[in-house]
Design a protein around this motif. Structure first.
Motif, short mmCIF file in Angstrom:
data_model
loop_
_atom_site.label_atom_id
_atom_site.label_comp_id
_atom_site.label_asym_id
_atom_site.label_seq_id
_atom_site.Cartn_x
_atom_site.Cartn_y
_atom_site.Cartn_z
N GLU A 1 -22.65 -9.20 -3.24
CA GLU A 1 -23.89 -8.44 -3.18
C GLU A 1 -23.90 -7.41 -2.04
OE1 GLU A 1 -27.39 -10.59 -4.51
OE2 GLU A 1 -28.49 -9.70 -2.85
N LYS A 2 -23.26 -7.76 -0.92
CA LYS A 2 -23.32 -6.88 0.25
C LYS A 2 -21.96 -6.26 0.60
CE LYS A 2 -27.51 -8.09 2.11
NZ LYS A 2 -28.61 -7.14 2.37
N LYS B 1 -37.13 -13.20 -6.99
CA LYS B 1 -36.02 -12.45 -6.41
C LYS B 1 -35.52 -13.14 -5.14
CE LYS B 1 -34.49 -7.78 -6.28
NZ LYS B 1 -34.78 -6.45 -5.81
N ASP C 1 -30.72 -8.89 -2.40
CA ASP C 1 -30.91 -7.55 -2.94
C ASP C 1 -31.04 -7.52 -4.45
OD1 ASP C 1 -30.72 -6.62 -0.42
OD2 ASP C 1 -28.66 -5.85 -0.58
N ARG C 2 -30.20 -8.31 -5.12
CA ARG C 2 -30.24 -8.24 -6.58
C ARG C 2 -29.94 -9.59 -7.23
NH1 ARG C 2 -24.50 -6.71 -7.43
NH2 ARG C 2 -23.75 -6.06 -5.41
N SER C 3 -30.34 -10.66 -6.55
CA SER C 3 -30.16 -11.99 -7.13
C SER C 3 -31.51 -12.61 -7.44
CB SER C 3 -29.40 -12.89 -6.16
OG SER C 3 -28.11 -12.38 -5.93
N GLU D 1 -40.42 -12.90 -11.98
CA GLU D 1 -39.58 -11.76 -12.37
C GLU D 1 -39.24 -11.91 -13.85
OE1 GLU D 1 -38.62 -9.16 -10.62
OE2 GLU D 1 -39.20 -9.76 -8.59
N CYS E 1 -35.64 -10.78 -15.13
CA CYS E 1 -34.43 -11.40 -14.57
C CYS E 1 -33.48 -11.77 -15.70
CB CYS E 1 -34.84 -12.65 -13.78
SG CYS E 1 -33.58 -13.90 -13.66
N ASP F 1 -27.22 -8.30 -20.51
CA ASP F 1 -26.49 -7.24 -19.82
C ASP F 1 -25.03 -7.32 -20.25
OD1 ASP F 1 -25.29 -9.29 -18.40
OD2 ASP F 1 -26.32 -8.88 -16.51
#
Lengths: 260, 342
Positions: A181-182, B29, B32-34, B47, B50, B134
């Motif tokens: 992620e980072k 959440k 950042d994007r999990s 969410e 998700c 996705d």
């Protein structure tokens, strides 16, 4: 006359942080003292018995000075079981970070002229000199692992410590992956678990302070870090910080897919 | 099956009603994007878009680490009451998540009954929610893109309403507790549902052929593919932790300093760990990483088919999404297949 196991707790060169963890077991100290016969713990008490045979000796720190080596060998002779406590004792730790340089050069750079006042040897973990019966790594060690080790040893058994990577505990706790992620330089995949992924829990990458997990796949880790844009020296410096003396972490001698 | 609709403007109120059936857990959440399933107070925290959470729903019923019982010499043992007490409502389970639980049900409620899993599962309500795949989702290939059982309610987005399938009497109770919020299905709802189903089906980007895979795996037992994956695999355990159907665990005792009490615990295990197939005397049946990787794929796609008539993979894409070294199950299987074709 006591049937309780005779224990010694000693430190070689290092910050003594692992001995401090033992002292910080405030809620359990009375139980430990009740179940064992602590004969010597120089950091915490004076008047210890420095000659009696010991059932178990706990040692933190790295062998850096000739006197460390002498003390270690003497303790090995006295003790039935020798436990390496902390990453310094298990892997060499921070003192072994720059073993690629000559001792004289390092001493000069760090201490200047006063470096001539004492002798040092190449910093090494306890296992380079004596047989180690149990290794409890960590910088510092985890209190729970120490207590489990003591409880198991009192039962005549060895404790079951994690033999898997920090990633496992990181995912058990459901922290987002810092590599994915980072894009951080995280050593979670090759570092032995036991800390419950403390650094990733604060959004910080694993810096490998617990030392490598058994059979760590360093070549795959290095490859994935290079793909993220880290230079060989970034990676090398991180790998060397806590377990520079570990054979498995030597980038120069990386074999593709060790034990694949 | 009873089917009704829930207008989206009634959704928040419906979620409010669910509190009386247990603590509501839904995707929120993290990072950042999990995303993770976690307790929520009201609908606004959920969410709804998700795609996948870090951990699947197994974490609620088969805990990453749990005390099986506390023991004390002379007094015997005692199972922690936490195992059986708490009611939860899981909202937002996707079809693959529910299939994952159905597979765990087969395993934990099969020949050897796992009372810890079942006690927690029986206290949970599952409310499913449709999703748009996705490019990591391959649940159409594993036939887990749609689900008929294993939920109390299942919501499908049909525009300004949800089409709600009622799967159990508990689900019916949930609807009855908020009856005024629901409506009968109209013709336009049927049309919208069918249109949305086609849209969803057409949005899958990843597909693999799994039907004859068990045979191909036997034929390709010595394939170079396993060696290659073994060189890349970090043995870090991530893929097993995040897999909805990895159910291996390791049991161990923790002792207290008093010498007479302690607790028996279990934690998630992983067949990629070096110690997994280590036995007394020091022999390791799968000492090499490549043999451990192969075992993991064989268990999911070959052994499980023999035992239960279907692979245990539900196509959720978590193992690919979370693998630090980027191992892609679809890629591995495609390579195995292409070797066979050559």
């Amino acid at each position: 006359m006591s049937s309780k196991p005779k224990i010694g707790i000693y430190g070689l060169t290092g910050c003594a942080g692992d001995q401090l963890v033992i002292l910080n077991c405030e809620d359990e100290l009375l139980d430990i003292v009740g179940a064992t016969d602590i004969r010597s713990f120089p950091m915490a008490m004076s008047g210890g018995d420095e000659n009696c045979p010991l059932d178990i000796v706990f040692i933190d720190g790295t062998v850096v000075q000739p006197k460390d080596e002498e003390m270690l060998k003497r303790l090995r002779e006295r003790a039935n079981l020798l436990i390496a406590v902390g990453t310094c004792a298990v892997w060499g730790g921070v003192p072994a970070m720059e073993n690629k340089f000559s001792r004289e050069e390092v001493k000069k750079r760090v201490y200047g002229p006063t470096g001539d006042l004492f002798k040092t040897i190449t910093p090494q973990p306890l296992s380079s000199f004596v047989k180690v019966d149990l290794s409890i790594s960590g910088c510092p060690i985890e209190k729970e692992q120490l207590l489990q080790a003591v409880a198991s040893l009192l039962h005549g058994d060895l404790p079951r410590l994690p033999n898997y990577a920090v990633c496992t505990e990181c995912k058990m706790a459901e922290y987002p992956c810092l590599l994915i992620e980072k894009g951080h330089l995280c050593l979670g995949p090759i570092t032995v678990a036991g800390c419950k992924a403390r650094c990733p829990s604060y959004g910080r990458p694993c810096i490998g302070c617990r030392g490598p997990v058994e059979e760590a796949n360093i070549s795959s880790e290095v490859r994935l870090l290079k793909e993220k844009g880290f230079t060989p020296s970034d990676i090398q410096n991180r790998l060397r910080t806590f377990a520079g003396a570990a054979d498995s972490l030597q980038m120069e001698s990386l074999k593709e897919g060790t034990n694949a | 099956m009873k089917i009704i609709t829930l207008p989206k403007e009634n959704f928040a109120e419906f979620v409010g009603h669910l509190c009386s059936f247990g603590e509501i857990h839904a995707p929120i959440k993290r990072g950042d994007r999990s995303f993770v399933f976690a307790p929520v107070k009201d609908a606004s925290e959920i969410e709804l878009d998700c795609v996948r959470t870090i951990l699947p729903l197994k974490k609620y019923f088969f805990r990453p680490m749990e005390v099986m019982f506390n023991f004390c010499a002379g007094e015997g043992y005692e199972i922690p009451s936490e195992v059986t007490d708490k009611r939860i409502v899981v909202f937002g389970a996707h079809p693959c998540d529910i299939h994952g639980l159905n597979i765990l049900d087969m395993v934990f409620n099969g020949r050897y009954v796992d009372t810890y899993y079942l006690a927690r599962k029986s206290k949970a309500a599952i409310i499913g929610l449709d999703c748009i795949p996705d490019d990591l989702c391959f649940c159409r290939s594993t036939r887990t893109d749609f689900v008929d059982t294993g939920f109390d309610l299942f919501l499908s987005d049909i525009g300004d309403k949800y089409l709600v399938r009622v799967g159990t009497s508990l689900g019916d109770d949930m609807v009855r507790a908020a009856e005024s919020l629901f409506y009968e299905v109209q013709k336009e709802d049927r049309d919208a549902y069918k249109r949305k189903s086609i849209e969803r089906r057409e949005s899958f980007k990843t597909e693999i052929q799994l039907q004859d895979l068990p045979g191909i795996m036997d034929l390709e037992y010595e394939s170079q593919v396993w060696q290659d994956v073994g060189e890349t695999c970090l043995s870090c355990g991530t893929c097993s932790m995040v897999c909805p159907t990895c159910y291996c665990y390791s049991v161990f005792d923790e002792l207290d300093l008093d010498g007479s009490s302690g607790r028996r615990k279990r934690r998630w295990d992983c067949c990629l760990f070096k110690d997994y197939a280590l036995v007394a005397g020091g022999h390791n049946f799968r000492a090499k990483r490549s043999s451990r990787v192969k075992n993991r794929y064989f268990h999911k796609q070959r052994g499980f088919v023999s035992l239960y008539g279907r692979p245990s993979c539900v196509g959720c894409g978590r193992c690919k999404a979370q693998c630090p070294s980027g191992i892609d199950i679809v890629d591995v299987i495609t390579k195995l297949r292409s070797e066979t074709r050559v």
